[in-house]
Scaffold this motif. Sequence first.
Motif, PDB file in Angstrom:
ATOM      1  N   TYR A 339       0.867  -1.179   0.000  1.00  0.00           N
ATOM      2  CA  TYR A 339       0.000   0.000   0.000  1.00  0.00           C
ATOM      3  C   TYR A 339       0.908   1.236   0.000  1.00  0.00           C
ATOM      4  O   TYR A 339       1.250   1.782   1.046  1.00  0.00           O
ATOM      5  N   ASN A 340       1.290   1.676  -1.213  1.00  0.00           N
ATOM      6  CA  ASN A 340       2.338   2.676  -1.366  1.00  0.00           C
ATOM      7  C   ASN A 340       1.954   4.062  -0.874  1.00  0.00           C
ATOM      8  O   ASN A 340       2.820   4.844  -0.478  1.00  0.00           O
ATOM      9  N   GLY A 341       0.668   4.414  -0.948  1.00  0.00           N
ATOM     10  CA  GLY A 341       0.234   5.719  -0.454  1.00  0.00           C
ATOM     11  C   GLY A 341       0.857   6.880  -1.203  1.00  0.00           C
ATOM     12  O   GLY A 341       1.363   7.824  -0.591  1.00  0.00           O
ATOM     13  N   ALA A 342       0.812   6.845  -2.528  1.00  0.00           N
ATOM     14  CA  ALA A 342       1.374   7.943  -3.322  1.00  0.00           C
ATOM     15  C   ALA A 342       0.565   9.224  -3.132  1.00  0.00           C
ATOM     16  O   ALA A 342       1.095  10.275  -2.772  1.00  0.00           O
ATOM     17  N   HIS A 343      -0.727   9.135  -3.375  1.00  0.00           N
ATOM     18  CA  HIS A 343      -1.587  10.292  -3.104  1.00  0.00           C
ATOM     19  C   HIS A 343      -1.771  10.480  -1.601  1.00  0.00           C
ATOM     20  O   HIS A 343      -1.848  11.616  -1.119  1.00  0.00           O
ATOM     21  N   ASP A 344      -1.867   9.368  -0.891  1.00  0.00           N
ATOM     22  CA  ASP A 344      -2.192   9.396   0.546  1.00  0.00           C
ATOM     23  C   ASP A 344      -1.015   8.841   1.360  1.00  0.00           C
ATOM     24  O   ASP A 344      -0.996   7.662   1.669  1.00  0.00           O
ATOM     25  N   ASN A 345      -0.010   9.614   1.740  1.00  0.00           N
ATOM     26  CA  ASN A 345      -0.028  11.052   1.647  1.00  0.00           C
ATOM     27  C   ASN A 345       1.349  11.547   1.217  1.00  0.00           C
ATOM     28  O   ASN A 345       1.843  12.547   1.719  1.00  0.00           O
ATOM     29  N   ALA A 346       1.967  10.800   0.269  1.00  0.00           N
ATOM     30  CA  ALA A 346       3.260  11.264  -0.245  1.00  0.00           C
ATOM     31  C   ALA A 346       3.115  12.638  -0.893  1.00  0.00           C
ATOM     32  O   ALA A 346       4.040  13.457  -0.837  1.00  0.00           O
ATOM     33  N   THR A 347       1.959  12.924  -1.484  1.00  0.00           N
ATOM     34  CA  THR A 347       1.751  14.246  -2.088  1.00  0.00           C
ATOM     35  C   THR A 347       1.704  15.338  -1.026  1.00  0.00           C
ATOM     36  O   THR A 347       2.185  16.453  -1.247  1.00  0.00           O
ATOM     37  N   GLY A 348       1.125  15.026   0.136  1.00  0.00           N
ATOM     38  CA  GLY A 348       1.106  16.008   1.215  1.00  0.00           C
ATOM     39  C   GLY A 348       2.498  16.296   1.733  1.00  0.00           C
ATOM     40  O   GLY A 348       2.865  17.457   1.984  1.00  0.00           O
ATOM     41  N   VAL A 349       3.308  15.250   1.895  1.00  0.00           N
ATOM     42  CA  VAL A 349       4.688  15.427   2.339  1.00  0.00           C
ATOM     43  C   VAL A 349       5.472  16.234   1.306  1.00  0.00           C
ATOM     44  O   VAL A 349       6.232  17.153   1.654  1.00  0.00           O
ATOM     45  N   THR A 409      -5.312  15.097  -3.655  1.00  0.00           N
ATOM     46  CA  THR A 409      -5.945  14.425  -4.800  1.00  0.00           C
ATOM     47  C   THR A 409      -5.694  15.198  -6.090  1.00  0.00           C
ATOM     48  O   THR A 409      -6.612  15.692  -6.735  1.00  0.00           O
ATOM     49  N   ILE A 410      -4.415  15.291  -6.434  1.00  0.00           N
ATOM     50  CA  ILE A 410      -4.003  16.075  -7.607  1.00  0.00           C
ATOM     51  C   ILE A 410      -4.142  15.207  -8.864  1.00  0.00           C
ATOM     52  O   ILE A 410      -3.162  14.699  -9.405  1.00  0.00           O
ATOM     53  N   ILE A 411      -5.386  15.078  -9.346  1.00  0.00           N
ATOM     54  CA  ILE A 411      -5.645  14.272 -10.536  1.00  0.00           C
ATOM     55  C   ILE A 411      -6.115  15.126 -11.706  1.00  0.00           C
ATOM     56  O   ILE A 411      -6.393  14.601 -12.785  1.00  0.00           O
ATOM     57  N   ALA A 412      -6.200  16.453 -11.497  1.00  0.00           N
ATOM     58  CA  ALA A 412      -6.667  17.370 -12.543  1.00  0.00           C
ATOM     59  C   ALA A 412      -6.126  18.753 -12.199  1.00  0.00           C
ATOM     60  O   ALA A 412      -5.656  18.978 -11.081  1.00  0.00           O
ATOM     61  N   SER A 485     -15.535  16.619  -8.119  1.00  0.00           N
ATOM     62  CA  SER A 485     -15.842  15.739  -6.987  1.00  0.00           C
ATOM     63  C   SER A 485     -16.316  14.375  -7.479  1.00  0.00           C
ATOM     64  O   SER A 485     -16.015  13.345  -6.860  1.00  0.00           O
ATOM     65  N   LEU A 486     -17.028  14.334  -8.607  1.00  0.00           N
ATOM     66  CA  LEU A 486     -17.445  13.044  -9.169  1.00  0.00           C
ATOM     67  C   LEU A 486     -16.238  12.261  -9.673  1.00  0.00           C
ATOM     68  O   LEU A 486     -16.157  11.037  -9.501  1.00  0.00           O
ATOM     69  N   GLN A 487     -15.293  12.964 -10.300  1.00  0.00           N
ATOM     70  CA  GLN A 487     -14.067  12.297 -10.748  1.00  0.00           C
ATOM     71  C   GLN A 487     -13.278  11.760  -9.558  1.00  0.00           C
ATOM     72  O   GLN A 487     -12.721  10.663  -9.615  1.00  0.00           O
ATOM     73  N   VAL A 488     -13.240  12.537  -8.486  1.00  0.00           N
ATOM     74  CA  VAL A 488     -12.516  12.110  -7.289  1.00  0.00           C
ATOM     75  C   VAL A 488     -13.181  10.892  -6.659  1.00  0.00           C
ATOM     76  O   VAL A 488     -12.507   9.968  -6.183  1.00  0.00           O
ATOM     77  N   GLN A 489     -14.505  10.869  -6.664  1.00  0.00           N
ATOM     78  CA  GLN A 489     -15.205   9.709  -6.111  1.00  0.00           C
ATOM     79  C   GLN A 489     -14.877   8.447  -6.907  1.00  0.00           C
ATOM     80  O   GLN A 489     -14.684   7.369  -6.328  1.00  0.00           O
ATOM     81  N   TRP A 491     -12.117   8.024  -8.633  1.00  0.00           N
ATOM     82  CA  TRP A 491     -10.726   7.736  -8.302  1.00  0.00           C
ATOM     83  C   TRP A 491     -10.636   7.031  -6.951  1.00  0.00           C
ATOM     84  O   TRP A 491      -9.909   6.055  -6.788  1.00  0.00           O
ATOM     85  N   ARG A 492     -11.385   7.524  -5.989  1.00  0.00           N
ATOM     86  CA  ARG A 492     -11.341   6.959  -4.634  1.00  0.00           C
ATOM     87  C   ARG A 492     -11.745   5.488  -4.636  1.00  0.00           C
ATOM     88  O   ARG A 492     -11.139   4.662  -3.951  1.00  0.00           O
ATOM     89  N   ALA A 493     -12.773   5.157  -5.402  1.00  0.00           N
ATOM     90  CA  ALA A 493     -13.232   3.769  -5.450  1.00  0.00           C
ATOM     91  C   ALA A 493     -12.155   2.852  -6.005  1.00  0.00           C
ATOM     92  O   ALA A 493     -12.059   1.683  -5.603  1.00  0.00           O
ATOM     93  N   ARG A 494     -11.325   3.373  -6.869  1.00  0.00           N
ATOM     94  CA  ARG A 494     -10.290   2.560  -7.516  1.00  0.00           C
ATOM     95  C   ARG A 494      -8.979   2.519  -6.719  1.00  0.00           C
ATOM     96  O   ARG A 494      -8.305   1.495  -6.672  1.00  0.00           O
ATOM     97  N   TYR A 495      -8.614   3.647  -6.070  1.00  0.00           N
ATOM     98  CA  TYR A 495      -7.260   3.789  -5.540  1.00  0.00           C
ATOM     99  C   TYR A 495      -7.178   3.975  -4.020  1.00  0.00           C
ATOM    100  O   TYR A 495      -6.160   3.601  -3.424  1.00  0.00           O
TER     101      TYR A 495
END
Length: 548
Positions: A339-349, A409-412, A485-489, A491-495
Motif C-alpha cells: 500500500y504505497n500511499g502515493a496520493h495518501d499522503n506522499a503528495t502532502g509530504v 488528490t491532484i488528478i486534474a 468531486s465526481l471524478q474524485v469519487q 478515483w477513490r473507489a479505484r485507488y
Amino acid sequence: MRVRSFALLAGGIFTTGTAFAQSTEIPKPLRNPLDKVSAADYKAHVQYLADDKLQGRLPGTAGYQMAVNYVVEQYKKRGVLPAGENGTYLQTVRLRRAFTEPGATLRLQASQGSEQALTYGSDFTFYPNPAEASTTVAAPLVFAGFGISAPELGYDDYAGLDAKGKIVVVTREEPKQFPDAVRLYNTDVLTILQTAAQHGAVGVLLAAVKPTVHLPEPPKGVVSVLGTDGKVAVSRTYGGPQLRVLGSVSAATLQRLFAGAATDTTAALASLRAGKPASVALLPRLTATQRTRYQDVESYNVVGKIQGADPKLRDEYVVHTAHLDHLGVGTTVEGDSIYNGAHDNATGVASLLEIAGVYSRLKEKPRRSVLITMVTGEEMGLLGSAYFARNPTVPKSQIVANINTDMPTIIAPLLSVVALGAENSSLAAPVAEATKALNLTVEADPEPAQNRFIRSDQYSFVTQGIPALHIKYGNKTADGQNNLSLQVQKWRARYYHKPQDGMNGQFDFDAGRKYAQLNFLIGYLIANNPTRPTWNTGNFFGERFAKK
C-alpha cells in the motif's frame, strides 16, 4: 504565473490585515522563491516515498524509517532547523497496537436470576483495552440515547440518568437536529467515551440499530500512543482508566438488553429521532471479560523550524502538517500487496517539502516562526498529530494556527479549493487572499457527508483550541463541467487505501506545484500578521476548545 499581489511595507515586510494591494503581481521578494517550486521536484518526492522499497511506510518498520531519513535529509538541504526533542528533528511517538484475545465473554444476568451467554462476533465484539491486559467488569446497564450531554444546546441524554458505576449503552444512529459541526463532535466515539466517563460510567457499548449478521472486528487491532510514563496518552477508543470495557452490540442484542425496561427500543429510538432524549435504566446486569495482547513500537514525528524575523513574534508558530505514514503491506489486491500511499499522503509530504524550499529561498523570513511537521500514525487514528498537539516541542500556547495537508488528490488542474475549517476562524481571510493571488476560487465542501473536517490531522489541533484548516480540491474543471468531486469519487473507489495508489495512478504534478504555492501563501500570511488568528464569535469549536 499571473497573480494578484501582496502589499509591501517599508523594509520589505508584507502587510497582513489587508495583505493585498491593487497591483497585479507578487512583489519580487516572493516572486522568484514561489516560481521555483518545481513540478518535477514535487514528483521526485512522491516517487521516492511511494517506492516499493519503503513497503508502504507503516510506523515502526524499516520503510517508515527510510521516509523519516528522507525528510530529515530534505530539511537539512533546505536549511530547516531541527525542532524536535533534544536538538534533533524527531519527536518519539510510542505506539501500542492492542488485540482482543480469543475467549472474550459477555454474560447477561436477567432480573429473574438466570444468566445468558452472548456469542462473540454475532451478538457483540470488544475493542481491546490498551491499558489493562486482563479485565472483568460486572455492572448494571443504562441506555443513554446518543450519548450526548450538551445542556448548553438544550439537549442532554444524561439528564436525570444515574450512570455512575454502570455500563452505558448508546445508539450509533446519528442525531438529525444538530448543525454539522455539533453533530460531528458529539457523535465522535472519543467524545462519547469521554462524556460517559465524566458521568461515572465504567464501560460503553455501542449499539447497532439495524439487523446485522456479524459485527465487524477492529481491523488489525487498535493503536494508541503511550506517554513517557508508559501510560496511554492518546487513543481513539480509550476514555481513561475508569472506562474498562468498550464494545459493540448487535440490534438483536440491544432488544434483549431492553427486556423488562420501562420502555422498548421502538419507542426509545422514535423519541430520539424526534429530537427528544430517551434515556432509561435497563434491568439486566452484564459481566464482561476479556484479555488483551500488545505490540509496542517506536515511531517518530519529524519537526523542522523556519526561524521568524521578528524578535518578539518569532516565539510564536504557524504549524504546517502532513502525515508521513501509510498502511504498509496488507491484503493482496490485483496481485499487489504494498500500500504505497502515493496520493495518501506522499503528495502532502511533497507539498510541505516544497513549502520549506520556498522559505529557504526567501531573503527575509516572516515575523513568526513556521514549523514543518510530518506526523506519524494518521492512518491509525490521527495519533501522531494528536500527540504533537497535546505535547508539542514548542510551548503549546505559542502555536497560533495549523495548516494541514492530506491527500490533495491532484488528478486534474487545480482551479478551485475547499478550505475545510477556515469558516470557523479568522483563517478565512488569508485563505481568501492567497486563493485570489493564484486565481483560484473557494467553494463549499462538495462532499459534506464525508465528514472530512474531523477525519484528518487538523482536527487534533482544533481539539487543543488552535484554529486549523485543511485545503482540499474544489469542483471546478477546465471543461466547465465543474464535476471534479465526481471524478474524485471514481478515483477513490479505484485507488483509495488500496495498493493501486502508486506511481502508476493518475497525477497532475502541476496541480501539486500550485497546491504547494497556495499553502505556502496561506501560511506566510498568517506568520506575517501581527495579530494572531482568532475563533469566530460563537463558533462551536472555539467555544468548546479555546480555553485549552
